[in-house]
Design an enzyme around this catalytic site. Structure first.
Site, PDB file in Angstrom:
ATOM      1  N   ILE A  46      -5.220  -6.245   8.616  1.00 30.86           N
ATOM      2  CA  ILE A  46      -6.535  -6.361   9.238  1.00 30.86           C
ATOM      3  C   ILE A  46      -6.464  -7.218  10.496  1.00 30.86           C
ATOM      4  O   ILE A  46      -7.111  -6.933  11.517  1.00 30.86           O
ATOM      5  CB  ILE A  46      -7.553  -6.939   8.238  1.00 30.86           C
ATOM      6  CG1 ILE A  46      -7.863  -5.906   7.150  1.00 30.86           C
ATOM      7  CG2 ILE A  46      -8.834  -7.362   8.938  1.00 30.86           C
ATOM      8  CD1 ILE A  46      -8.527  -4.635   7.651  1.00 30.86           C
ATOM      9  N   PRO A 100       6.726  -4.294  11.379  1.00 29.01           N
ATOM     10  CA  PRO A 100       7.170  -5.651  11.075  1.00 29.01           C
ATOM     11  C   PRO A 100       6.562  -6.263   9.824  1.00 29.01           C
ATOM     12  O   PRO A 100       7.117  -7.210   9.267  1.00 29.01           O
ATOM     13  CB  PRO A 100       6.728  -6.440  12.316  1.00 29.01           C
ATOM     14  CG  PRO A 100       5.516  -5.716  12.801  1.00 29.01           C
ATOM     15  CD  PRO A 100       5.764  -4.260  12.495  1.00 29.01           C
ATOM     16  N   SER A 137       9.912   2.578   6.107  1.00 24.13           N
ATOM     17  CA  SER A 137       8.453   2.491   6.150  1.00 24.13           C
ATOM     18  C   SER A 137       7.834   3.778   6.679  1.00 24.13           C
ATOM     19  O   SER A 137       8.494   4.571   7.356  1.00 24.13           O
ATOM     20  CB  SER A 137       8.020   1.328   7.049  1.00 24.13           C
ATOM     21  OG  SER A 137       8.478   0.095   6.548  1.00 24.13           O
ATOM     22  N   ALA A 174      -8.813  -9.797   5.124  1.00 20.95           N
ATOM     23  CA  ALA A 174      -8.401 -10.794   6.126  1.00 20.95           C
ATOM     24  C   ALA A 174      -6.891 -10.978   6.118  1.00 20.95           C
ATOM     25  O   ALA A 174      -6.385 -12.008   6.552  1.00 20.95           O
ATOM     26  CB  ALA A 174      -9.103 -12.133   5.863  1.00 20.95           C
ATOM     27  N   CYS A 204       0.820  -1.214   0.000  1.00 22.10           N
ATOM     28  CA  CYS A 204       0.000   0.000   0.000  1.00 22.10           C
ATOM     29  C   CYS A 204       0.852   1.262   0.000  1.00 22.10           C
ATOM     30  O   CYS A 204       0.386   2.332  -0.392  1.00 22.10           O
ATOM     31  CB  CYS A 204      -0.945   0.000   1.196  1.00 22.10           C
ATOM     32  SG  CYS A 204      -0.118  -0.055   2.795  1.00 22.10           S
TER      33      CYS A 204
END
Length: 421
Positions: A192, A113, A107, A188, A50
């Site tokens: 999430i 992680p 990041s 899932a 993303c």
């Protein structure tokens, strides 16, 4: 063989550009093969999350321009549209960048992680597609080892900071008591699952998990005493949700403005807090125009995330030291490959000399010379042949005053100074 990475991330490109350059699981294998076939790239791995899209390539003579052109062509975009948002790193900087990415140093959430798992999955996909080889294989295995060391030897992952954690932290600011709230989680995957874990730890009243594969939704929901539904059931259950967190790999939005409008009417305009972590977006951007909806994207979470980073800064400095050390280690391995061919050629040359002199010694024995005399001939002649060229070159270097070559020869042959007197 040269290494290059070309990509864009949350620092260089806005969300609308990032989502147009993602590689979903349904197209990534075709993309890997296309990249390998249409360019001079010999090995390739595509990392698409993303927050970033990056192409890692081993090549002989292709470069940034060729790979950039392929990226634009594959996604149907003009090169000039995407080029301003792209960065590229070659060789040593490519290695350093990948190590930092896998260690969570590049990041949005410092030290998060999930990225290591995403890097591993990207490499596995490329391996299954047969687009990796000796160079990227060695690089990525080295990367996994370094990232593990960073997490073991530093405190970079000790604070519970992630996009999922930031989303739940924001929800707690809006709803002071989560025990009275219902959360609808769409997807899932790992993000999430983390969001569900954080919500459960903070006592959220109820969790509903929606996923394209109902079995996966059930598996996740059961961990937190939740309820599982399919994506098609979202309009029915959305009015129950006070909190919506979505992160799927869908190329198109799964929640539209009309669906949210209908849900608000049934809720009598009680507010809904929505976080869209997906790229491309799961929730239509127009939803943000609705009253009683608080819609946040991954970029909007940046401020929340920054507040939780201070404890990781010192650990990040230690991690960078580990990364730099292992960059040098990998580049040493890469440079050593240049010597392999030379060593093989030198050994082959020596073996040819050996075979030639051995044949002459055997013929002498067959002609009646004693074994001792033939062995002395073998040793003397082979020694002279092996030393002739190096001796000639060292003598010439001394004549011409090439002290650097003489020093190199001394290092190469490990000549004992006492024996040279």
């Amino acid at each position: 063989m040269a290494l290059i990475t070309l990509g864009l991330n949350h620092k260089t490109a806005p969300l609308d550009i990032r989502e147009r350059l993602t590689f979903g699981p349904d197209i990534i294998v075709a993309a890997l093969r296309s990249l390998s076939e249409k360019t001079a790239v010999e090995e390739a791995v595509i990392l698409s999350t993303c927050n970033r899209t990056e192409l890692y390539c081993a090549h002989t003579h292709s470069g940034r321009e060729e790979i950039c052109a392929w990226l634009g062509e594959f996604h149907g975009l003009e090169e000039e549209t995407i080029s301003p948002f792209l960065y590229s790193h070659t060789d040593q900087e490519c290695v350093r960048h990948l190590l930092k990415v896998a260690s969570g140093l590049d990041s949005m959430v410092l030290g998060e992680p999930q990225i290591l798992g995403q890097v591993k999955q990207s490499f596995q996909t490329a391996s299954d597609a047969s687009t990796t080889g000796k160079f990227l294989g060695k690089l990525f295995q080295h990367t996994f080892s370094v990232a593990k060391q960073v997490r073991t030897d530093t405190a970079i992952g000790h604070s519970p900071v992630s996009v999922a954690f930031a989303a739940v932290s924001l929800a707690r600011q809006i709803f002071s008591d989560l025990s009275q709230q219902t959360a609808l989680l769409i997807g899932a995957g790992e993000t999430i699952e983390l969001a569900a874990r954080h919500l459960h730890q903070h006592g959220v009243g109820r969790i509903i998990v929606a996923n394209r594969t109902l079995e996966k939704a059930h598996t996740l929901a059961n961990q937190f005493n939740g309820y599982a539904i399919s994506l098609t059931e979202i309009p029915t259950h959305l009015p129950e949700a006070d909190i919506v967190i979505s992160s799927t790999a869908s190329p198109l939005p799964v929640v539209g403005k009309g669906t949210v409008e209908s849900a608000l009417k049934k809720r009598k305009h009680q507010p809904i807090f929505m976080v869209d972590i997906a790229v491309p977006r799961d929730i239509e951007a127009e939803v943000s125009e609705l009253n009683d909806v608080y819609l946040y994207t991954v970029d909007d979470l940046q401020e929340v995330i920054q507040e939780n980073l201070r404890s990781r800064q010192e650990a990040a400095e230690q991690a960078v030291e580990i990364v730099d050390l292992h960059v040098d280690e990998f580049m040493g391995w890469l440079r050593s490959l240049d010597a392999v061919g030379m060593i093989q050629d030198y050994r082959k040359q020596a073996e040819l000399m050996r075979d030639e002199v051995l044949e002459r010694a055997l013929k002498q024995m067959q002609a009646g010379k004693s074994p001792e005399e033939s062995m002395r001939f073998l040793a003397h002649t082979l020694t002279n042949k092996l030393l002739h060229t190096p001796s000639t070159q060292i003598r010439q270097a001394g004549f011409e005053g090439q002290s650097d070559l003489l020093e190199a020869a001394n290092t190469l042959f490990q000549i004992n100074e006492n024996n040279s007197k």
